[in-house]
Design a protein around this motif. Structure first.
Motif, PDB file in Angstrom:
ATOM      1  N   ILE A 130      85.413  13.432  53.968  1.00  0.00           N
ATOM      2  CA  ILE A 130      84.020  13.730  54.296  1.00  0.00           C
ATOM      3  C   ILE A 130      83.218  13.690  52.992  1.00  0.00           C
ATOM      4  CG2 ILE A 130      82.421  15.438  55.241  1.00  0.00           C
ATOM      5  CD1 ILE A 130      84.799  16.665  56.735  1.00  0.00           C
ATOM      6  N   LEU A 131      82.077  13.040  53.002  1.00  0.00           N
ATOM      7  CA  LEU A 131      81.201  13.021  51.833  1.00  0.00           C
ATOM      8  C   LEU A 131      80.122  14.084  51.997  1.00  0.00           C
ATOM      9  CD1 LEU A 131      80.289  11.799  49.146  1.00  0.00           C
ATOM     10  CD2 LEU A 131      78.954  10.111  50.454  1.00  0.00           C
ATOM     11  N   ALA A 132      80.070  15.008  51.040  1.00  0.00           N
ATOM     12  CA  ALA A 132      79.012  16.021  50.994  1.00  0.00           C
ATOM     13  C   ALA A 132      78.090  15.657  49.837  1.00  0.00           C
ATOM     14  CB  ALA A 132      79.606  17.413  50.801  1.00  0.00           C
ATOM     15  N   ALA A 133      76.886  15.206  50.169  1.00  0.00           N
ATOM     16  CA  ALA A 133      75.939  14.757  49.148  1.00  0.00           C
ATOM     17  C   ALA A 133      74.559  14.645  49.778  1.00  0.00           C
ATOM     18  CB  ALA A 133      76.370  13.404  48.575  1.00  0.00           C
ATOM     19  N   LEU A 134      73.528  14.557  48.929  1.00  0.00           N
ATOM     20  CA  LEU A 134      72.171  14.354  49.412  1.00  0.00           C
ATOM     21  C   LEU A 134      72.077  13.048  50.195  1.00  0.00           C
ATOM     22  CD1 LEU A 134      70.179  15.440  46.236  1.00  0.00           C
ATOM     23  CD2 LEU A 134      70.130  16.596  48.462  1.00  0.00           C
ATOM     24  N   ASP A 146      82.391   8.263  58.866  1.00  0.00           N
ATOM     25  CA  ASP A 146      80.950   8.077  59.020  1.00  0.00           C
ATOM     26  C   ASP A 146      80.197   9.398  59.036  1.00  0.00           C
ATOM     27  OD1 ASP A 146      81.306   5.337  59.172  1.00  0.00           O
ATOM     28  OD2 ASP A 146      81.420   5.321  61.370  1.00  0.00           O
ATOM     29  N   GLU A 147      80.789  10.414  59.647  1.00  0.00           N
ATOM     30  CA  GLU A 147      80.119  11.718  59.700  1.00  0.00           C
ATOM     31  C   GLU A 147      80.043  12.318  58.303  1.00  0.00           C
ATOM     32  OE1 GLU A 147      82.449  11.007  63.516  1.00  0.00           O
ATOM     33  OE2 GLU A 147      82.761  10.797  61.354  1.00  0.00           O
ATOM     34  N   ALA A 148      78.964  13.053  58.019  1.00  0.00           N
ATOM     35  CA  ALA A 148      78.749  13.516  56.653  1.00  0.00           C
ATOM     36  C   ALA A 148      78.129  14.905  56.624  1.00  0.00           C
ATOM     37  CB  ALA A 148      77.835  12.533  55.914  1.00  0.00           C
ATOM     38  N   ILE A 149      78.166  15.503  55.431  1.00  0.00           N
ATOM     39  CA  ILE A 149      77.432  16.743  55.157  1.00  0.00           C
ATOM     40  C   ILE A 149      76.285  16.352  54.242  1.00  0.00           C
ATOM     41  CG2 ILE A 149      77.568  19.056  54.157  1.00  0.00           C
ATOM     42  CD1 ILE A 149      80.581  19.009  54.746  1.00  0.00           C
ATOM     43  N   GLU A 150      75.089  16.267  54.795  1.00  0.00           N
ATOM     44  CA  GLU A 150      73.960  15.685  54.072  1.00  0.00           C
ATOM     45  C   GLU A 150      73.095  16.754  53.423  1.00  0.00           C
ATOM     46  OE1 GLU A 150      72.033  13.070  56.894  1.00  0.00           O
ATOM     47  OE2 GLU A 150      73.319  11.406  56.248  1.00  0.00           O
ATOM     48  N   VAL A 151      73.678  17.461  52.474  1.00  0.00           N
ATOM     49  CA  VAL A 151      72.954  18.456  51.679  1.00  0.00           C
ATOM     50  C   VAL A 151      73.514  18.404  50.265  1.00  0.00           C
ATOM     51  CG1 VAL A 151      72.505  20.003  53.636  1.00  0.00           C
ATOM     52  CG2 VAL A 151      74.581  20.287  52.280  1.00  0.00           C
ATOM     53  N   ASP A 152      72.811  19.027  49.350  1.00  0.00           N
ATOM     54  CA  ASP A 152      73.324  19.167  47.987  1.00  0.00           C
ATOM     55  C   ASP A 152      74.496  20.145  48.028  1.00  0.00           C
ATOM     56  OD1 ASP A 152      73.870  19.808  45.352  1.00  0.00           O
ATOM     57  OD2 ASP A 152      71.769  19.942  44.757  1.00  0.00           O
ATOM     58  N   PRO A 153      75.727  19.697  47.798  1.00  0.00           N
ATOM     59  CA  PRO A 153      76.888  20.589  47.953  1.00  0.00           C
ATOM     60  C   PRO A 153      76.899  21.737  46.946  1.00  0.00           C
ATOM     61  CG  PRO A 153      77.553  18.513  46.941  1.00  0.00           C
ATOM     62  CD  PRO A 153      76.126  18.337  47.388  1.00  0.00           C
ATOM     63  N   GLN A 172      80.270  28.319  53.615  1.00  0.00           N
ATOM     64  CA  GLN A 172      79.334  27.382  54.238  1.00  0.00           C
ATOM     65  C   GLN A 172      79.908  25.967  54.255  1.00  0.00           C
ATOM     66  OE1 GLN A 172      76.002  28.272  51.644  1.00  0.00           O
ATOM     67  NE2 GLN A 172      74.904  29.333  53.288  1.00  0.00           N
ATOM     68  N   LEU A 173      80.584  25.588  53.166  1.00  0.00           N
ATOM     69  CA  LEU A 173      81.200  24.266  53.116  1.00  0.00           C
ATOM     70  C   LEU A 173      82.318  24.156  54.146  1.00  0.00           C
ATOM     71  CD1 LEU A 173      81.289  21.518  51.660  1.00  0.00           C
ATOM     72  CD2 LEU A 173      82.921  22.525  50.041  1.00  0.00           C
ATOM     73  N   ARG A 174      83.093  25.221  54.314  1.00  0.00           N
ATOM     74  CA  ARG A 174      84.155  25.226  55.311  1.00  0.00           C
ATOM     75  C   ARG A 174      83.577  25.063  56.720  1.00  0.00           C
ATOM     76  NH1 ARG A 174      86.256  27.700  59.250  1.00  0.00           N
ATOM     77  NH2 ARG A 174      84.624  29.279  59.208  1.00  0.00           N
ATOM     78  N   GLU A 175      82.524  25.802  57.013  1.00  0.00           N
ATOM     79  CA  GLU A 175      81.918  25.746  58.342  1.00  0.00           C
ATOM     80  C   GLU A 175      81.374  24.347  58.645  1.00  0.00           C
ATOM     81  OE1 GLU A 175      78.987  28.791  58.370  1.00  0.00           O
ATOM     82  OE2 GLU A 175      80.430  30.422  58.647  1.00  0.00           O
ATOM     83  N   LYS A 176      80.652  23.782  57.679  1.00  0.00           N
ATOM     84  CA  LYS A 176      80.046  22.466  57.896  1.00  0.00           C
ATOM     85  C   LYS A 176      81.116  21.375  58.006  1.00  0.00           C
ATOM     86  CE  LYS A 176      75.528  23.349  55.785  1.00  0.00           C
ATOM     87  NZ  LYS A 176      74.758  23.055  57.032  1.00  0.00           N
ATOM     88  N   SER A 177      82.163  21.484  57.210  1.00  0.00           N
ATOM     89  CA  SER A 177      83.201  20.456  57.241  1.00  0.00           C
ATOM     90  C   SER A 177      84.001  20.523  58.540  1.00  0.00           C
ATOM     91  CB  SER A 177      84.132  20.567  56.030  1.00  0.00           C
ATOM     92  OG  SER A 177      84.818  21.812  56.018  1.00  0.00           O
ATOM     93  N   TRP A 178      84.284  21.737  59.028  1.00  0.00           N
ATOM     94  CA  TRP A 178      85.040  21.837  60.272  1.00  0.00           C
ATOM     95  C   TRP A 178      84.192  21.413  61.474  1.00  0.00           C
ATOM     96  CZ3 TRP A 178      89.467  20.990  61.802  1.00  0.00           C
ATOM     97  CH2 TRP A 178      89.939  21.416  63.047  1.00  0.00           C
TER      98      TRP A 178
END
Length: 388
Positions: free
Chosen positions: A233-237, A255-262, A269-275
């Motif tokens: 998973i890519l966590a980035a702006l 394809d799914e992503a975490i679209e915030v400044d990690p 919060q990172l665990r919640e968003k990634s799961w």
């Protein structure tokens, strides 16, 4: 004593080690003080159980085999960096330590091969993944499951910053350019900005960003994604997502992503968003395996009978083996005959049939997926899907 990061590659190496006696020790550990103070005490007690098992087997070479275990008891720095579990393996001229992100039941066993099923559950679980947290200032990698995440030390050769990646080729600080390194409004959707220094230096900054992303992509693939085989998973702006994905060659990047400044996210919060990203994939994969077992069973191409699985494994016919998590079935085993027969024997030295079937399947190039008890499709503890 440094610990090794668990992946499928070093699990395979562990399976290949067959010089007895093979010592396997598992225990839950604690990340924080004061709970972690009990961990070396419990470890020492488990080592004593290994020593007693060796003595019962009439081994005379126990001192050399147990020496690295005893040394670990007194390694204060080692016990200050615990995760949720620990797996330690020893044999003549062999010693290996794995820190685990998942708690494991206590176990101390001496046998003719390493007891690996708890590791297989972690290494080949359908819920395991990695998170690449990236800004222009830092690169961090995490590994997660449905239970939690922990940071993975970057392998040597993976740049942690833009400066580390580009070195002398980095555009000098102080030159003009847009803070995020984007020279055209359309790339970010912002109103057109005017740069007093002209577009030339902005182009250099944009090229720096591209070279940085390429180097990170290459290094992550080589040192982490290929060895682990885990979804990434890519966590980035959003703007970094666009440019990184445009040039990435990582087959594990989803394809799914975490679209915030990690850097603004806490670990929880990172665990919640990634799961949130991974849970639908996890359920879909497990559901697909269970459906495949049901369909194959109706065609005579699957079974839950342990003896039949043993025979099929010997013949190289098992494509996928589902094993119930944290279940142990004592039994008699004969790899040459492909026999795996349950017995009423609670001795720690009696082979675990599920462990044996796991090893046989992996050795034959099959896939093993360890399934939570509530999702296991059979009562026998195992379910095999045949190649033919």
């Amino acid at each position: 004593m440094p610990a090794t990061t668990l992946n499928r590659a070093n699990l395979k190496q562990l399976l290949a080690h067959k010089q007895p006696p093979c010592l396997s020790l598992y225990q839950p550990t604690h990340r924080s003080f004061p709970d972690r103070e009990q961990d070396p005490i419990r470890f020492k007690q488990l080592v004593r159980q290994l020593e007693e098992a060796l003595q019962k087997q009439g081994r005379t070479d126990t001192a050399n085999i147990l020496a690295p275990f005893h040394a670990l008891v007194d390694d204060i720095d080692f016990w200050n960096h615990n995760l949720d579990g620990l797996a330690v393996f020893g044999a003549p001229d062999y010693f290996q330590v794995f820190r685990l992100q998942r708690s494991v039941p206590e176990l101390a066993v001496v046998n003719d091969r390493m007891h690996v099923k708890p590791l297989v559950r972690i290494a080949q679980s359908a819920d395991r993944y990695q998170i690449l947290c990236m800004t222009l200032d830092s690169v961090r990698l995490f590994e997660g499951t449905r239970d939690g995440i922990s940071e993975v030390p970057l392998a040597e050769g993976v740049p942690a910053t833009l400066e580390e990646a580009l070195g002398a080729d980095l555009t000098q600080k102080g030159q003009t350019g847009f803070p995020q390194g984007y020279g055209r409004a359309s790339e970010r959707g912002d109103p057109m900005q005017v740069e007093a220094g002209g577009s030339g230096k902005q182009d250099e900054i944009d090229r720096d960003r591209e070279r940085f992303f390429r180097e990170v992509d290459r290094a992550i693939i080589e040192h982490h994604s290929k060895p682990s085989g885990l979804p990434l998973i890519l966590a980035a702006l959003p703007e970094h997502q666009f440019h990184f994905r445009k040039l990435s060659h990582n087959d594990q990047l989803i394809d799914e992503a975490i679209e915030v400044d990690p850097s603004l996210l806490s670990s929880e919060q990172l665990r919640e968003k990634s799961w949130t990203v991974m849970q639908p994939r996890y359920l879909k994969r497990l559901g697909g395996l269970l459906d495949q077992f049901g369909e194959s069973h109706g065609q005579g191409l699957a079974t839950d009978q342990l003896e039949a699985i043993g025979q099929a494994t010997r013949e190289g016919r098992v494509a996928t083996l589902l094993v119930e998590a944290e279940r142990r079935i004592p039994g008699k085993v004969d790899k040459e005959e492909g026999k795996a027969i349950p017995v009423d024997d609670g001795s720690q030295t009696t082979p675990d049939l599920l462990d044996e079937l796991t090893v046989w399947t992996l050795e034959q190039g099959g896939e093993v997926v360890v399934v939570p008890v509530e999702r296991m499709p059979t009562q026998s503890g195992a379910a095999a899907i045949y190649r033919y």
